[in-house]
Design an enzyme around this catalytic site. Structure first.
Site, short mmCIF file in Angstrom:
data_model
loop_
_atom_site.label_atom_id
_atom_site.label_comp_id
_atom_site.label_asym_id
_atom_site.label_seq_id
_atom_site.Cartn_x
_atom_site.Cartn_y
_atom_site.Cartn_z
N THR A 820 7.12 -4.16 0.17
CA THR A 820 6.07 -4.66 1.05
C THR A 820 6.36 -6.05 1.58
OG1 THR A 820 4.81 -5.47 -0.84
CG2 THR A 820 4.31 -3.25 -0.06
N CYS A 821 7.11 -6.83 0.80
CA CYS A 821 7.41 -8.20 1.27
C CYS A 821 8.20 -8.18 2.56
CB CYS A 821 8.21 -8.95 0.20
SG CYS A 821 7.29 -9.19 -1.33
#
Length: 855
Positions: A820-821
């Site tokens: 997700t980063c």
């Protein structure tokens, strides 16, 4: 050491001066004479030699005597002396020694505020018939004798260079003497420091350095240039700001002298810029009248520079419409213009405050100052008209273009905002001037908003534009208020670290955030969930969503959801059931501010009654429509009732309201004696207003105050009011993001591939399946992929980066995974659309797609 003023002497017609001139006008004329004399010093020297030569050869021309008066320091005696123009100052001092017994080395002759040098002739010093000189002690009888000695040594050295002598290491010697002199200057006592700077002025140091600058001898100009710059930079960088006002007086002298050399001369421009910066940082009062009783910088001294810079800005703006090269010129001129306007505006405001108390005599003496104020108004109109033309030209240049980046913008345009800010500040001084400015900005709204988004930054405060929000749009307002927050740091070591147990989410988050010093939160946050490997911005975005859901969960009794819109909240008047409720409101304020600072849309929005109180605005009946529809309808009914009916006391209302608190009902008076005050047709509007204020202001004032305090803890610049700068809809978009259904086409347009190609069958299956999903499933998939549940109002274009689909090399039956980063979704090359559909069905379940560490 004080210079004794010579009493007025009745001049004969040959040396008469006009004593009826205006003091300021006369002052400027004297300065021009001083400077002309200095620039033409070599011509006078040649003339003196010619006189000697003619007389020595027996010519018929007779040498004319000068008669002048010397005022003695002690006793107030005045002696009359006669000499020839070519006589040296030293010869005069020797004659005084023979007459009065005062050693030459203790004498110092002052003429027109400047010390005369021994090597000079009377002609070079511009001594005129019937001139008045002052004689003061020089060494033992003088204050600060060491400083006098150092400056006299420097002046003597410079004067020798002006005469064409060659002096070994002259520049090094001059700089050394300047440094020694400044090191002697007191750092604390402003009055003592004033005496030291007066030494520099009275010794004619500025004049001889400028003489050196215009000297024809090789190397002298460079030596003077370096020496003057050394003095100015040392004053600005080594002396405390408290002394900058004293420094400014000396730098002003350099500016006046160098202006005659040329307004575009590099050394003059450097001196002018230094003078402006000293005025900007001095923090002292400026004399706004014509009498400089305190020895400070006169407002009249500042006006010529303002006029000069305004003219330069007009030329720069004209050039900026056609050429990118104007950027550098505008940068320098705008900076100097700003610096000079600070004391000028202060002087004008002071003058306006005293206007009513001025005597007729004072009004007459300040007539010139009033004229200058009017000239500033005219300059304002000129500059406003020119910037209006520039904005029109900019609008024409950008017509029809889709502005995605700054490649097509002239660099010079970046300075328009700074000029507009100065015009705004000037407009505050004159009736009707503000209206003209806002009319221009309203007309040029589109390009103004573009300038704000592209060029407004933290180094220049442009929040003044938000005084009239109608000249801005959401994007520009958001840009301006976001600069009130600190910048999130990328260095993890500077971030506030948290380790949160999901099962204790609210309590542990409260301890980490509410108990922290505000400054420790300004760099940003780094967090992990206990027993989970995932870290980074994606985890932080998820935490913001979860903690906001907990804070605004009605079961926690902190906030109440609006009946007409369950996404909108306002503080719960009964929140005191929680013993730490006020601390939790401060915590909630910090959380919302941090979410905004990290640009995370949390899906929570405020009701109008909450937003308006945070913005410091009054709550009216129309504002409570969503918060309490029943009360709104009742109040409308009361206001619209027939007057006779309500006067008959059919409703049986008095100025009270019933409140339920901890399971008990109690009566609260809306005003003193409210229980006995019957509502009728005359006071019903007052009753409705009191009812609204008690229900939505008084009952939650403490909660709102603590929330606002917590929010302000995160701001780095609270000088401007965050909530007052926005509309409610602006805050909605910043906190909730877009209300639109996620567009698959927009999603696809902002997605890139690694290991896959856009034409691969698995990619085609993927987008087809996403297109079949419900809006809620798409949100869950987006959250699984990015930990972003609510898109920015711009859609995918507003995300921090594009999205990526990676091809994984795991077995074909594995579920998709995500980073997700980095906005990465990874899945293997599924063998069929049905297999892919099954796997996507699993991760788009709310309890799976919104939890890290499970899959």
């Amino acid at each position: 050491m004080s210079i004794i003023e010579t009493p007025a002497v009745h001049h004969r017609s040959g040396g008469a001066t006009d004593h009826h001139r205006h003091p300021s006008k006369r002052k400027f004329e004297d300065e021009e004479e001083d400077l002309s004399d200095l620039v033409r010093v070599r011509m006078r020297k040649d003339e003196a030699k010619a006189v000697n030569s003619w007389s020595g050869s027996g010519g018929s021309l007779q040498r004319s005597h000068l008669q002048f008066f010397v005022r003695m320091m002690s006793g107030g005696n005045t002696i009359v002396m006669q000499a020839f123009p070519e006589d040296s100052v030293k010869s005069i001092l020797e004659r005084i020694q023979s007459m009065k017994g005062i050693p030459v080395f203790e004498q110092r002759l002052i003429y027109r505020g400047k010390q005369l040098q021994c090597e000079q002739t009377l002609a070079e010093c511009s001594i005129q018939n019937d001139a008045n000189l002052q004689l003061v002690g020089r060494m033992r009888s003088t204050e600060h004798p060491q400083a006098w000695q150092v400056i006299n040594d420097m002046v003597s050295l410079v004067y020798r260079l002006c005469l064409g002598e060659t002096v070994h290491d002259s520049l090094k010697s001059i700089k050394g003497l300047i440094t020694s002199y400044l090191n002697m200057t007191p750092r604390i006592d402003n009055d003592s420091a004033s005496g030291y700077f007066q030494i520099f002025m009275s010794s004619s140091a500025p004049q001889v350095l400028v003489m050196l600058y215009v000297s024809p001898y090789a190397g002298n100009k460079d030596t003077a240039d370096s020496s003057v710059r050394h003095f100015l930079s040392s004053c600005r960088n080594t002396l405390p700001k408290a002394l900058h006002g004293q420094c400014a007086r000396v730098v002003l002298e350099f500016c006046k002298l160098l202006r005659r050399v040329g307004c575009h001369d590099p050394l003059y421009l450097y001196c002018r810029s230094t003078f402006g910066s000293l005025l900007e940082t001095a923090g002292v009062s400026y004399v706004s009248g014509s009498d400089n009783v305190k020895g400070l910088v006169l407002i009249q001294d500042i006006f010529p520079f303002v006029r000069e810079l305004a003219n330069s800005l007009l030329r720069d703006l004209e050039l900026s419409m056609e050429s990118p090269s104007a950027a550098g010129l505008l940068l320098n001129d705008v900076g100097d213009f700003t610096a000079f306007l600070i004391p000028l505006r202060a002087g004008i405001r002071e003058q306006q405050d005293l206007k009513d108390s001025l005597t007729q005599d004072k009004v007459h003496k300040d007539h010139l100052l009033v004229e200058e104020f009017e000239r500033l108004h005219l300059l304002y109109i000129e500059l406003l008209n020119k910037i209006d033309q520039c904005l029109q030209k900019m609008d024409q240049s950008l017509a029809g273009q889709e502005m995605v980046d700054g490649d097509n913008l002239y660099p010079a345009w970046s300075h328009y905002l700074s000029i507009l800010k100065e015009l705004y500040l000037i407009s505050k001084l004159y009736d009707g001037a503000e209206e003209k400015l806002w009319n221009v900005l309203t007309r040029q709204r589109s390009v103004l908003c573009l300038l704000i988004v592209r060029y407004a930054n933290r180094t220049n405060e442009h929040q003044w534009i938000l005084e009239h929000k109608c000249v801005t749009n959401f994007e520009s307002r958001r840009h301006l208020v976001m600069m009130m927050f600190p910048e999130v740091k990328e260095d993890y070591e500077e971030l506030h670290e948290m380790l949160i147990d999901r099962s204790q989410l609210l309590v542990e988050s409260f301890e980490y955030i509410a108990r922290a010093e505000p400054e420790s939160l300004h760099a940003g946050l780094f967090m992990e969930f206990k027993n989970e490997e995932a870290t980074g911005p994606g985890v932080l975005r998820e935490w913001f969503l979860l903690v906001c859901q907990a804070i605004f969960n009605p079961q926690n009794a902190l906030f109440v959801a609006c009946p007409n819109d369950r996404r909108r909240f306002y503080p719960n008047p009964a929140s005191k059931v929680h013993p730490l409720h006020l601390e939790y409101f401060s915590f909630a304020g910090r959380i919302i501010a941090l979410a905004l600072m990290h640009r995370v849309q949390v899906g929570i929005v405020f009701d109008r009654v909450f937003f308006l109180q945070l913005a410091g605005k009054y709550i009216t009946l129309e504002d409570i429509r969503d918060a309490d529809p029943c009360l709104y309808t009742s109040c409308k009914h009361i206001l619209e009732m027939d007057s006779d009916l309500i006067d008959s006391d059919a409703l049986g209302l008095t100025f009270v309201r019933e409140v339920e608190e901890l399971g008990h009902r109690k009566v609260v008076e809306l005003c003193n004696g409210g229980e006995n005050l019957v509502v009728d047709s005359k006071n019903r509007e007052k009753y409705v207003d009191h009812l609204i204020q008690n229900r939505f202001v008084t009952s939650i004032s403490e909660q709102v105050s603590h929330f606002a305090k917590g929010f302000a803890d995160i701001l780095s610049n609270s000088k401007f009011h965050f909530f007052r700068s926005l509309e409610l809809e602006d805050l909605d978009w910043m906190l909730r993001g877009s209300d639109d259904t996620i567009s698959v086409e927009d999603w696809k347009a902002h997605t890139e591939y690694n290991g896959y190609k856009e034409t691969d069958i698995q990619i085609s299956w993927f987008w087809e399946l996403v297109g079949r999903m419900t809006p809620e499933q798409r949100k869950v998939l987006l959250f699984f992929w990015t930990s972003v549940k609510y898109l920015p109002v711009e859609g995918f274009r507003g995300l921090a980066s594009g999205l990526y689909i990676y091809k994984s090399h795991e077995p074909g039956d594995r579920l998709p995974s995500s980073h997700t980063c980095f906005y990465r979704l990874c899945f293997p090359a599924y063998s069929s659309m049905d297999v892919m559909h099954d796997r996507l069905e699993v991760i788009t379940q709310e309890h799976i797609g919104c939890s890290f560490g499970t899959w």
